[in-house]
Design a protein around this motif. Structure first.
Motif, mmCIF file in Angstrom:
data_model
loop_
_atom_site.group_PDB
_atom_site.id
_atom_site.type_symbol
_atom_site.label_atom_id
_atom_site.label_comp_id
_atom_site.label_asym_id
_atom_site.label_seq_id
_atom_site.Cartn_x
_atom_site.Cartn_y
_atom_site.Cartn_z
ATOM 1 N N GLY A 85 16.141 38.549 74.145
ATOM 2 C CA GLY A 85 17.593 38.139 74.580
ATOM 3 C C GLY A 85 18.013 40.119 74.050
ATOM 4 N N HIS A 86 17.376 40.516 73.556
ATOM 5 C CA HIS A 86 17.532 41.779 73.460
ATOM 6 C C HIS A 86 17.152 42.648 74.352
ATOM 7 C CE1 HIS A 86 19.453 41.889 68.551
ATOM 8 N NE2 HIS A 86 17.896 40.388 68.291
ATOM 9 N N ILE A 87 16.406 42.572 74.779
ATOM 10 C CA ILE A 87 15.738 43.679 75.698
ATOM 11 C C ILE A 87 16.965 43.273 77.004
ATOM 12 C CG2 ILE A 87 14.281 43.836 78.049
ATOM 13 C CD1 ILE A 87 12.105 43.184 75.679
ATOM 14 N N LYS A 88 17.009 42.032 77.224
ATOM 15 C CA LYS A 88 17.997 41.339 78.679
ATOM 16 C C LYS A 88 19.597 42.636 78.439
ATOM 17 C CE LYS A 88 18.453 39.105 82.304
ATOM 18 N NZ LYS A 88 18.188 40.097 83.472
ATOM 19 N N GLN A 89 19.770 42.019 77.060
ATOM 20 C CA GLN A 89 21.347 42.713 76.751
ATOM 21 C C GLN A 89 20.952 44.236 76.927
ATOM 22 O OE1 GLN A 89 22.924 42.066 72.862
ATOM 23 N NE2 GLN A 89 22.650 39.710 73.447
ATOM 24 N N GLY A 90 20.139 45.074 76.885
ATOM 25 C CA GLY A 90 19.629 46.652 76.989
ATOM 26 C C GLY A 90 19.821 46.587 78.433
ATOM 27 N N LEU A 91 19.439 45.941 79.163
ATOM 28 C CA LEU A 91 19.200 46.520 80.367
ATOM 29 C C LEU A 91 20.064 46.131 81.362
ATOM 30 C CD1 LEU A 91 16.105 44.631 81.164
ATOM 31 C CD2 LEU A 91 15.573 46.466 81.881
ATOM 32 N N ALA A 137 5.365 32.847 67.034
ATOM 33 C CA ALA A 137 5.234 34.590 67.461
ATOM 34 C C ALA A 137 6.293 33.992 68.330
ATOM 35 C CB ALA A 137 3.870 34.638 67.771
ATOM 36 N N LEU A 138 6.058 33.076 69.326
ATOM 37 C CA LEU A 138 7.036 32.371 70.144
ATOM 38 C C LEU A 138 8.507 33.025 70.353
ATOM 39 C CD1 LEU A 138 5.155 29.833 72.489
ATOM 40 C CD2 LEU A 138 5.459 32.381 73.576
ATOM 41 N N GLU A 139 9.262 32.706 69.317
ATOM 42 C CA GLU A 139 9.991 32.863 68.558
ATOM 43 C C GLU A 139 10.674 34.010 68.332
ATOM 44 O OE1 GLU A 139 13.103 31.582 64.635
ATOM 45 O OE2 GLU A 139 11.359 29.844 65.368
ATOM 46 N N GLU A 140 9.970 34.809 67.939
ATOM 47 C CA GLU A 140 9.995 36.195 67.619
ATOM 48 C C GLU A 140 9.770 36.911 69.345
ATOM 49 O OE1 GLU A 140 10.539 39.960 66.090
ATOM 50 O OE2 GLU A 140 10.545 37.717 64.925
ATOM 51 N N ILE A 141 9.408 36.275 70.436
ATOM 52 C CA ILE A 141 9.547 36.780 71.814
ATOM 53 C C ILE A 141 10.523 36.846 72.658
ATOM 54 C CG2 ILE A 141 8.386 36.829 73.490
ATOM 55 C CD1 ILE A 141 5.632 36.390 72.118
ATOM 56 N N GLY A 142 10.579 35.053 72.257
ATOM 57 C CA GLY A 142 12.389 34.543 72.989
ATOM 58 C C GLY A 142 13.453 36.045 72.176
ATOM 59 N N GLU A 143 13.432 35.894 70.718
ATOM 60 C CA GLU A 143 14.349 37.167 70.194
ATOM 61 C C GLU A 143 14.488 38.320 71.049
ATOM 62 O OE1 GLU A 143 14.853 37.425 66.161
ATOM 63 O OE2 GLU A 143 14.398 34.995 66.085
ATOM 64 N N PRO A 171 15.865 51.404 84.808
ATOM 65 C CA PRO A 171 16.833 49.837 84.229
ATOM 66 C C PRO A 171 15.385 48.255 85.247
ATOM 67 C CG PRO A 171 17.835 51.410 84.648
ATOM 68 C CD PRO A 171 17.252 51.918 84.761
ATOM 69 N N ASP A 172 15.027 49.555 86.675
ATOM 70 C CA ASP A 172 13.768 48.572 87.116
ATOM 71 C C ASP A 172 12.777 48.151 86.748
ATOM 72 O OD1 ASP A 172 13.700 47.046 89.930
ATOM 73 O OD2 ASP A 172 11.966 48.401 90.461
ATOM 74 N N VAL A 173 12.366 48.928 86.484
ATOM 75 C CA VAL A 173 11.041 49.360 85.650
ATOM 76 C C VAL A 173 10.644 48.397 84.646
ATOM 77 C CG1 VAL A 173 8.831 50.894 84.174
ATOM 78 C CG2 VAL A 173 10.181 51.195 86.064
ATOM 79 N N LEU A 174 11.787 48.166 83.979
ATOM 80 C CA LEU A 174 12.166 47.216 81.886
ATOM 81 C C LEU A 174 12.695 46.020 82.414
ATOM 82 C CD1 LEU A 174 14.157 50.290 79.980
ATOM 83 C CD2 LEU A 174 12.024 49.594 79.650
ATOM 84 N N ASP A 175 13.093 45.615 83.915
ATOM 85 C CA ASP A 175 13.784 44.244 84.107
ATOM 86 C C ASP A 175 12.105 43.714 84.392
ATOM 87 O OD1 ASP A 175 15.494 42.415 84.773
ATOM 88 O OD2 ASP A 175 15.477 42.933 87.407
ATOM 89 N N ARG A 176 11.553 44.510 85.308
ATOM 90 C CA ARG A 176 9.927 44.028 85.928
ATOM 91 C C ARG A 176 9.418 43.453 83.754
ATOM 92 N NH1 ARG A 176 8.421 44.548 91.173
ATOM 93 N NH2 ARG A 176 10.561 45.320 92.063
ATOM 94 N N ILE A 177 9.107 44.285 83.778
ATOM 95 C CA ILE A 177 8.037 44.537 82.456
ATOM 96 C C ILE A 177 8.809 43.168 81.427
ATOM 97 C CG2 ILE A 177 7.862 45.414 80.045
ATOM 98 C CD1 ILE A 177 7.608 47.977 81.248
ATOM 99 N N TYR A 178 10.198 42.665 81.624
ATOM 100 C CA TYR A 178 11.105 41.888 80.805
ATOM 101 C C TYR A 178 10.425 40.475 81.538
ATOM 102 C CZ TYR A 178 14.840 38.108 80.531
ATOM 103 O OH TYR A 178 15.915 37.391 79.995
ATOM 104 N N HIS A 179 10.389 40.526 83.051
ATOM 105 C CA HIS A 179 9.503 39.373 83.776
ATOM 106 C C HIS A 179 8.315 38.868 83.691
ATOM 107 C CE1 HIS A 179 13.834 38.309 85.701
ATOM 108 N NE2 HIS A 179 13.645 39.842 85.977
ATOM 109 N N ASN A 180 8.313 40.125 83.352
ATOM 110 C CA ASN A 180 6.502 39.394 82.859
ATOM 111 C C ASN A 180 6.563 39.423 81.567
ATOM 112 O OD1 ASN A 180 5.074 40.542 85.229
ATOM 113 N ND2 ASN A 180 4.552 42.514 84.537
#
Length: 71
Positions: A56-62, A47-53, A8-17
């Motif tokens: 949200g999924h990444i944050k929920q998974g984390l 493309a940014l709209e897709e990144i934003g969507e 989760p920590d590694v994924l959280d850092r990827i999410y913040h990147n």
């Protein structure tokens, strides 16, 4: 896995990147649009709209991983 290299920590850092890159690309998009390249701006905004969507999924998974005690 525990400590600062848990999944989760590694994924959280990827999410913040991802968020940081999204903000940087948006700044460039605004500049491109100011230069009169609205077609390019519209393409990037799509493309940014897709990144934003996906963000949200990444944050929920984390949140789920962390709630299960994996982080």
């Amino acid at each position: 896995m525990s400590g600062s290299y848990s999944l989760p920590d590694v994924l959280d850092r990827i999410y913040h990147n991802q968020l940081a890159l999204e903000a940087a690309v948006m700044e460039l998009t605004l500049w491109v649009e100011q230069q009169g390249c609205s077609v390019v701006g519209n393409n990037v905004r799509g493309a940014l709209e897709e990144i934003g969507e996906n963000a949200g999924h990444i944050k929920q998974g984390l949140a789920r991983l962390k709630s299960k005690g994996l982080g």
